[in-house]
Design a protein around this motif. Structure first.
Motif, short mmCIF file in Angstrom:
data_model
loop_
_atom_site.label_atom_id
_atom_site.label_comp_id
_atom_site.label_asym_id
_atom_site.label_seq_id
_atom_site.Cartn_x
_atom_site.Cartn_y
_atom_site.Cartn_z
N MET A 67 -6.98 -5.45 2.30
CA MET A 67 -7.34 -6.31 1.17
C MET A 67 -8.23 -7.44 1.67
O MET A 67 -7.97 -8.04 2.71
N THR A 68 -9.29 -7.73 0.93
CA THR A 68 -10.16 -8.86 1.23
C THR A 68 -9.99 -9.91 0.15
O THR A 68 -9.84 -9.60 -1.03
N LEU A 69 -10.01 -11.18 0.57
CA LEU A 69 -9.70 -12.28 -0.34
C LEU A 69 -10.72 -13.39 -0.15
O LEU A 69 -11.14 -13.68 0.98
N THR A 116 -8.88 -4.74 -3.69
CA THR A 116 -7.83 -3.86 -3.18
C THR A 116 -8.13 -2.42 -3.56
O THR A 116 -9.02 -2.14 -4.36
N SER A 117 -7.35 -1.52 -2.99
CA SER A 117 -7.47 -0.12 -3.39
C SER A 117 -6.83 0.06 -4.76
O SER A 117 -5.91 -0.65 -5.13
N GLY A 118 -7.33 1.01 -5.49
CA GLY A 118 -6.82 1.25 -6.83
C GLY A 118 -7.95 1.68 -7.75
O GLY A 118 -9.07 1.96 -7.31
N ARG A 140 -14.30 -0.98 -6.26
CA ARG A 140 -12.86 -0.94 -6.00
C ARG A 140 -12.17 -1.81 -7.05
O ARG A 140 -12.81 -2.35 -7.95
N HIS A 141 -10.87 -1.93 -6.92
CA HIS A 141 -10.12 -2.74 -7.88
C HIS A 141 -10.26 -4.22 -7.51
O HIS A 141 -9.91 -4.62 -6.39
N VAL A 142 -10.77 -5.02 -8.45
CA VAL A 142 -11.00 -6.45 -8.21
C VAL A 142 -10.07 -7.24 -9.13
O VAL A 142 -10.05 -7.03 -10.35
#
Length: 513
Positions: free
Chosen positions: A1-3, A26-28, A63-65
């Motif tokens: 995960m990147t933040l 994140t993945s999703g 990706r999921h944001v």
């Protein structure tokens, strides 16, 4: 995960609060999800931000944001979070260094082409950021002058998302797109009619002009009653010409209100003159005191007139509920509005000026009036006793005679002469109230007035007699004392005399001219 994290500002009424904008990739299932109680306009920012990022030459993370707006329990509204959301997403995706935007406060709406658009409420937003300890804000280029009114904070103007990203990366600014139209210039301001008004235009009505001077010197509420053509409206419209410019702190306060309301004059980032509001008699209660539905609470005429004048011509024609809604702001200097989703307070410390005809037919001469006495009485009773009790100066005007008109051609004073006396009187009041939170006689609360600013027993004899026989209420006594102090300031006396108290009492009980 990147933040990644940055900041923006939300507004509740005319007050702002800093909002932490966090982006997590994140993945999703690919998509953008907003959390933190966004409204419809804020939810629609997903499409605006996505299009702006694509049209700025950047890659959208497939990706999921998740975008979190903290504090999560406070409802958010509006499009001012667009630029912060876009920057946080690109920082989380690695397009810009995350640390480059962590200390910034980003305010602005994005167009689909990536340009930043001007928004209302920039001044209170930047003030909130400064009060929260933030030192750098990014605003749309058209809002730069307004944002720079706040001291001790660095303002970075941005014309587009592309130029902001270049700044955060340390790259040179991008070349201007030749097909991109230049930003629209602020339209030229039409001539302000108030600039041509002068008190010398009013012929006759010496007592009414004197009452106008007293009102300007002490911030006292005023009520003119009289037949059409006797000068009620002319007098009220010239009250701003007697008042001094706003102090720097008051000017910022007034400008912030008009910025939120979207009524800031084009090309004028700072309002330095007392505002003048003259709503039509068909105005609703919500338009007068402020209101709205759901999360959108807008200031009303009493707030737009803050530190200035609210003029209500043909006062009996206003709805009874609209008039009665003025009672709280006249006493407390603010309006509190509560709705199911939120509550807020708007400042509303203004000078109220009422004007009324003596009857519905509005005959120029009493002999021509066709109204029965009961009709005339019911007409004026639309302005309730409790509201009139809060008015400091009341005058019943008569048409000017030919002799008065001829005499005034030679001795009528222009506004600048009267304004000089008003300024001196206000300076005396400010000096006397230097150790208090008040700056005008009309602002002193009743208990403090009776405790620390009570004239001598001899000077108070007339007011005491009126209080004893029931012609003066306790609230009316406070009004009389405030006006007496203003009369003393205009006469350059250190304390009110019996003449000052007697004159103030006569003005409170509706003097006939």
């Amino acid at each position: 995960m990147t933040l990644a994290k940055t900041r923006s500002v939300g507004l509740v009424g005319v007050d702002g609060y800093v909002v932490d904008v966090e982006a997590a990739i994140t993945s999703g299932v690919p998509g953008l999800h907003l959390v933190g109680l966004p409204d419809t306009a804020l939810n629609e920012s997903r499409d605006r931000v996505r299009a702006a990022i694509f049209n700025s030459g950047e890659e959208w993370p497939n990706r999921h944001v998740t975008i979190s707006l903290f504090p999560a329990s406070v409802p958010k509204r509006g499009s001012t979070f667009d630029i912060a959301i876009a920057t946080a997403i690109l920082a989380a995706a690695g397009a810009i260094p995350p640390r480059s935007c962590a200390g910034l406060v980003l305010i602005g709406e994005l167009g689909l082409d990536g340009r930043l658009r001007a928004i209302p409420g920039v001044l209170p937003a930047v003030l909130a950021a400064a009060n929260a300890g933030c030192r750098t804000v990014v605003v749309p280029h058209p809002n730069t002058a307004e944002a720079r009114l706040v001291p001790d904070i660095e303002v970075i103007p941005a014309a587009s998302l592309r130029s902001l990203l270049s700044l955060l990366r340390g790259d040179p600014p991008p070349p201007e797109d030749e097909q991109e139209p230049p930003p629209a210039e602020a339209p030229a301001r039409p001539p302000d009619r108030r600039d041509t008004l002068d008190l010398a235009d009013v012929r006759g009505q010496a007592e009414a002009r004197r009452a106008l001077e007293i009102s300007a010197a002490g911030g006292h509420h005023l009520f003119y009653s009289g037949p059409p053509g006797c000068g009620k409206t002319m007098l009220a419209e010239r009250l701003p010409t007697l008042m001094p410019p706003l102090a720097p702190e008051a000017a910022l306060e007034v400008t912030a209100i008009h910025s939120v309301a979207g009524t800031l004059p084009p090309g004028q980032p700072l309002i330095t003159r007392p505002p003048f509001q003259a709503p039509h008699h068909t105005s609703t209660r919500a338009s007068m005191v402020g209101g709205g539905s759901g999360r959108v609470l807008q200031p009303g005429a009493v707030t737009l007139a803050h530190r200035g004048i609210l003029f209500m011509d043909e006062a009996p024609e206003f709805d009874r509920g609209t008039l009665e809604a003025l009672r709280q702001p006249l006493e407390e200097g603010e309006v509190r509005i509560s709705r199911a989703e939120r509550a807020t307070s708007f400042p509303a410390r203004f000078t109220l000026v009422l004007a009324a005809n003596p009857c519905p037919c509005a005959a120029a001469k009493q002999i021509d009036c066709s109204c029965a006495p009961a009709v005339r009485r019911r007409y004026l009773e639309r302005i309730s006793g409790p509201l009139l009790d809060r008015i400091d100066l009341k005058l019943d005007l008569s048409p000017a005679t030919r002799a008065e008109l001829r005499y005034d051609l030679e001795v009528a004073e222009p506004s600048r002469v009267v304004a000089d006396r008003v300024l001196l009187a206000r300076e005396r009041a400010v000096k006397r109230l230097a150790e208090t939170p008040w700056r005008a006689n009309s602002e002193i609360p009743g208990p403090e007035l009776r405790r620390h600013f009570l004239p001598s027993a001899e000077a108070m004899r007339t007011a005491d007699d009126a209080l004893q026989n029931g012609t003066l209420s306790v609230r009316g006594l406070d009004r009389v004392l405030r006006v007496a102090w203003t009369l003393a300031d205009l006469a350059e006396r250190d304390t009110p005399t019996a003449d000052d108290v007697g004159g103030a009492l006569a003005l409170w009980t509706c003097r006939k001219t």
